[in-house]
Design a protein around this motif. Structure first.
Motif, PDB file in Angstrom:
ATOM      1  N   GLU A  41       0.822  -1.206   0.000  1.00  0.00           N
ATOM      2  CA  GLU A  41       0.000   0.000   0.000  1.00  0.00           C
ATOM      3  C   GLU A  41       0.856   1.256   0.000  1.00  0.00           C
ATOM      4  OE1 GLU A  41      -2.553  -0.189   3.388  1.00  0.00           O
ATOM      5  OE2 GLU A  41      -3.046  -2.293   3.087  1.00  0.00           O
ATOM      6  N   ALA A 102      -7.752  -1.667   0.935  1.00  0.00           N
ATOM      7  CA  ALA A 102      -6.538  -1.612   1.746  1.00  0.00           C
ATOM      8  C   ALA A 102      -6.814  -1.789   3.231  1.00  0.00           C
ATOM      9  CB  ALA A 102      -5.815  -0.290   1.497  1.00  0.00           C
ATOM     10  N   VAL A 111      -2.442   0.842  -4.550  1.00  0.00           N
ATOM     11  CA  VAL A 111      -2.154  -0.435  -3.891  1.00  0.00           C
ATOM     12  C   VAL A 111      -1.753  -1.436  -4.976  1.00  0.00           C
ATOM     13  CG1 VAL A 111      -3.802  -0.021  -2.017  1.00  0.00           C
ATOM     14  CG2 VAL A 111      -4.521  -1.314  -4.031  1.00  0.00           C
TER      15      VAL A 111
END
Length: 306
Positions: A41, A102, A111
């Motif tokens: 992320e 996420a 991500v």
């Protein structure tokens, strides 16, 4: 539909879509293990993942990144990410979709779904490593990520986690590595006794980081400096101090309990990081950083007379 390079496809906008839910399931360890995939992320982690992916592909290896999801604003701000993603499926998504995918509330616009990075222990040992960081029952994902990042910064050859340690692909652990997870080999899931036998067979000296250790890390660094000046031998000196310049595996234990008596007994020496102030002890991540850098400095100086 997904395309490579800068995407022009329809933006994913439904946070409750099946594909969004499918990606979000990677927050759970059982799903990660089944798919052998995890999430990276934020721009830093995704940049390092894509760079490692391209390097692996370029050297004839397997890809690391399976898919990337990003906002238009993120790619406008960081166009190099789209360039790095050339050859990787890249889809535009809204902030709401990325937040649903996420582990963090704000993944900073991007991500990536990545494949597991595990390497076999024998492959790591066959490369004749000089410096290894071993996590023994380290449970906190933040600490695990910090130790891995410290190992990367110190130029360690690999990081090894015993089977009783935290999952290094835990989202918090991945974030804590700040991209270092993609820089050096990681070995996971090994039984401690089997690992010890393999390390000994490979000729590595095992040093246990222990607050009650009988050897002071400062003394080891002093002896290393003396050897470089030609005042000491390249092996253990008369006082029984190990040589930090030799191939070394540092053992770092559980945050609350440290290393058990059996784990300490497996090490050749117990080494304490000196505390000069009033703190009771050092966090395991901080202690690991100090120990790894002490070894790295000595190894890079070669332990030879100047």
């Amino acid at each position: 539909m997904s395309i490579t390079g800068r995407p022009q496809a329809t933006i994913m906008s439904n946070p409750r879509a099946d594909r969004v839910k499918d990606v979000a399931k990677l927050a759970g360890r059982s799903v990660r293990l089944k798919r052998r995939q995890f999430l990276a992320e934020g721009p830093q982690a995704v940049r390092e993942a894509l760079s490692a992916h391209r390097a692996n592909i370029g050297s004839g290896g397997d890809g690391i990144v399976a898919e990337v999801f990003a906002t238009d604003a993120c790619l406008d701000r960081l166009p190099e990410l789209a360039d790095l993603a050339d050859g990787v499926p890249l889809r535009l998504a809204t902030d709401a979709v990325l937040a649903a995918m996420a582990d963090t509330v704000n993944p900073q616009g991007i991500v990536a779904v990545c494949h597991y990075l595990d390497r076999p222990l024998n492959e790591v040992l066959q490369a004749k490593p000089l410096l290894l960081a071993i996590m023994v029952r380290v449970q906190d994902p933040g600490n695990a990520g910090t130790i891995l990042r410290a190992a990367d910064s110190a130029g360690a050859d690999a990081v090894i986690l015993t089977s009783s340690s935290v999952d290094i692909y835990n989202p918090k652990a991945v974030r804590s590595t700040a991209g270092s997870l993609f820089h050096l080999p990681v070995v996971t899931g090994h039984d401690f006794d089997e690992l010890v036998a393999a390390l000994r067979a490979a000729g590595l000296t095992m040093l246990a980081a222990d607050g009650y250790g009988t050897i002071d890390l400062d003394d080891l660094q002093d002896r290393s400096a003396l050897r470089r000046l030609g005042s000491g031998s390249a092996s253990d000196d008369g006082e029984g101090l190990p040589d930090l310049a030799t191939p070394t595996a540092w053992l770092f234990g559980n945050e609350a309990q440290g290393l058990s008596s059996a784990e300490l007994a497996a090490a050749a020496h117990r080494v304490a990081v000196p505390v000069y102030g009033q703190a009771e002890s050092l966090n395991v991540g901080t202690a690991a950083t100090v120990c790894l850098y002490a070894s790295a400095r000595s190894q890079r100086r070669g332990g030879q007379p100047v």
